[in-house]
Design a protein around this motif. Structure first.
Motif, mmCIF file in Angstrom:
data_model
loop_
_atom_site.group_PDB
_atom_site.id
_atom_site.type_symbol
_atom_site.label_atom_id
_atom_site.label_comp_id
_atom_site.label_asym_id
_atom_site.label_seq_id
_atom_site.Cartn_x
_atom_site.Cartn_y
_atom_site.Cartn_z
ATOM 1 N N PRO A 148 57.162 13.138 45.230
ATOM 2 C CA PRO A 148 56.443 12.103 46.012
ATOM 3 C C PRO A 148 57.325 11.450 47.066
ATOM 4 C CG PRO A 148 55.941 11.895 43.667
ATOM 5 C CD PRO A 148 57.043 12.907 43.783
ATOM 6 N N GLU A 152 56.454 11.454 50.997
ATOM 7 C CA GLU A 152 56.357 10.198 51.768
ATOM 8 C C GLU A 152 57.306 10.241 52.961
ATOM 9 O OE1 GLU A 152 54.201 7.918 51.540
ATOM 10 O OE2 GLU A 152 53.366 8.133 49.529
ATOM 11 N N LYS A 155 55.772 12.349 55.620
ATOM 12 C CA LYS A 155 54.593 11.658 56.157
ATOM 13 C C LYS A 155 55.019 10.575 57.157
ATOM 14 C CE LYS A 155 50.635 9.272 54.253
ATOM 15 N NZ LYS A 155 50.084 8.752 52.997
ATOM 16 N N GLU A 177 50.905 21.092 45.079
ATOM 17 C CA GLU A 177 49.624 20.387 44.997
ATOM 18 C C GLU A 177 49.850 18.874 45.108
ATOM 19 O OE1 GLU A 177 47.381 21.460 41.530
ATOM 20 O OE2 GLU A 177 45.740 20.098 42.089
ATOM 21 N N GLY A 178 50.858 18.374 44.384
ATOM 22 C CA GLY A 178 51.170 16.938 44.423
ATOM 23 C C GLY A 178 51.612 16.508 45.816
ATOM 24 N N ALA A 180 50.875 17.995 48.662
ATOM 25 C CA ALA A 180 49.730 18.072 49.580
ATOM 26 C C ALA A 180 48.808 16.876 49.412
ATOM 27 C CB ALA A 180 48.967 19.374 49.340
ATOM 28 N N SER A 181 48.674 16.398 48.174
ATOM 29 C CA SER A 181 47.755 15.266 47.977
ATOM 30 C C SER A 181 48.304 14.020 48.675
ATOM 31 C CB SER A 181 47.468 15.033 46.492
ATOM 32 O OG SER A 181 48.582 14.421 45.903
ATOM 33 N N ILE A 182 49.613 13.890 48.758
ATOM 34 C CA ILE A 182 50.189 12.735 49.474
ATOM 35 C C ILE A 182 50.005 12.890 50.983
ATOM 36 C CG2 ILE A 182 52.380 11.514 49.978
ATOM 37 C CD1 ILE A 182 53.080 12.055 46.983
ATOM 38 N N LYS A 184 47.592 14.390 52.203
ATOM 39 C CA LYS A 184 46.136 14.528 52.350
ATOM 40 C C LYS A 184 45.797 15.804 53.112
ATOM 41 C CE LYS A 184 44.758 9.693 51.953
ATOM 42 N NZ LYS A 184 45.985 9.249 51.302
ATOM 43 N N THR A 185 46.329 16.905 52.603
ATOM 44 C CA THR A 185 46.070 18.184 53.246
ATOM 45 C C THR A 185 45.972 19.283 52.193
ATOM 46 O OG1 THR A 185 46.765 19.581 55.071
ATOM 47 C CG2 THR A 185 48.520 18.771 53.672
ATOM 48 N N GLU A 186 45.777 20.527 52.663
ATOM 49 C CA GLU A 186 45.607 21.616 51.707
ATOM 50 C C GLU A 186 46.948 22.235 51.331
ATOM 51 O OE1 GLU A 186 42.708 24.360 53.766
ATOM 52 O OE2 GLU A 186 44.022 23.648 55.381
ATOM 53 N N HIS A 187 46.903 23.034 50.257
ATOM 54 C CA HIS A 187 48.120 23.757 49.896
ATOM 55 C C HIS A 187 47.810 25.217 49.619
ATOM 56 C CE1 HIS A 187 46.552 22.861 45.901
ATOM 57 N NE2 HIS A 187 47.368 23.781 45.417
#
Ligand code: R5P
Length: 295
Positions: A148, A152, A155, A177-178, A180-182, A184-187
């Protein structure tokens, strides 16, 4: 209430000092001598009886020297009457968590036994390569994640074009996956195969166009850089504009840096392994995790 101390080992001096500062705990000073034959000699410079001591020592190369130093420190501290906890930002040997080929040593199992013999009562690490490796420890052993923090960092500091987060192999799927979720996109998960004898890596082709997009490869370790180089070559073939590689442990052995620069990959790592690409500081993460233990 035990008296808590932080003992930064020689491999994690800066990180250990910063963690102690953040926790408001005293530092335990060690004296290290390296003999001409490579042996380490360590002296603990204060009384630690009835104290609880967190030894912070990463085991990046020279792996065995850093590991032995951790064991020596832990052993002496417990002999002197302290309760010893190990915080190992990069835990070596976690990739050797099973007998892949007949006759191979499950090295992490031996490391676990050595730590126990040295008196270590608990182990914490960051992004262990394989969660299965934790099962070999006969005392509480935990891993926390710097993924994360890396996500960040990207980002905040980069303007990525339609980013796609990519895991170079199946084993890293959850990390990607984790991440990409931060963002806010695909993986996307690539299929990597490693020859267990030669160590050579190959990556399966993918039927997808990534024209004009930026790709962020996410991995726990960059060692020789072979896995990231192969994955980046494939991603550029699929139309990617720029490839970034975010990794927790930038071991960057041999010519890995030059190899990845040539493959046009920008690396972003953490300081579990101090390096020129260690842009993300894990001290806040380590301190906040340890604050739940050092009470
Ligand atoms: C292996 O599965 C790890 O997650 C890393 O991908 C691997 O250790 C990287 O090694 P190298 O940089 O030598 O390809």
């Amino acid at each position: 209430m035990p008296d808590w101390l932080i003992a930064p080992g020689p491999a994690s001096r800066e990180l250990g000092e910063e963690v102690a500062r953040r926790l408001g705990l005293d530092l335990l000073d060690l004296e290290l001598t390296i003999f001409p034959d490579g042996e380490s000699k360590i002296k603990i410079k204060r009384d630690v009886q009835r104290s609880s001591v967190v030894v912070i020592q990463s085991t990046y190369p020279p792996v065995d020297r850093n590991l032995m130093q951790l064991l020596f420190i832990a052993h002496k501290l417990s002999e002197m009457g302290a309760e010893v906890y190990a915080f190992v930002p990069y835990l070596a040997y976690a990739r050797q968590d099973k007998e892949f080929l007949k006759g191979e040593v499950v090295s992490i199992a031996v490391v676990a036994r050595l730590m126990r013999a040295a008196g270590i009562k608990r182990l914490d690490t960051v992004d262990i390569h394989s969660i299965n490796a934790l099962a070999y420890f006969a005392f509480p052993a935990h891993t926390i994640s710097a993924i994360p923090l890396l996500a960040e960092y990207l980002k905040t500091n980069y303007s990525l074009r339609e980013p796609i987060v990519v895991s170079p192999d199946l084993g890293g799927a959850a990390r990607a996956e984790g991440f990409a979720s931060i963002l806010k996109t695909e993986h996307l998960i690539l299929k990597k195969a490693r020859d267990r004898v030669t160590g050579d890596v190959s990556v399966e082709d993918i039927d997808v166009s990534l024209e004009g997009r930026d790709a962020v490869l996410v991995d726990d370790i960059i060692s020789t850089g072979g896995s990231i180089e192969k994955a980046a070559t494939l991603l550029y073939k699929k139309g990617v504009k720029k490839v970034y590689a975010a990794c927790t442990h930038p071991l960057l052995l041999g010519d890995a840096l030059q190899r990845l620069a040539k493959a046009d990959v920008e690396i972003i790592g953490t300081n579990t392994v101090p390096s020129v690409v260690s842009k993300v500081d894990v001290a806040p993460l380590c301190a906040s995790h340890l604050s739940t233990i050092c009470t």
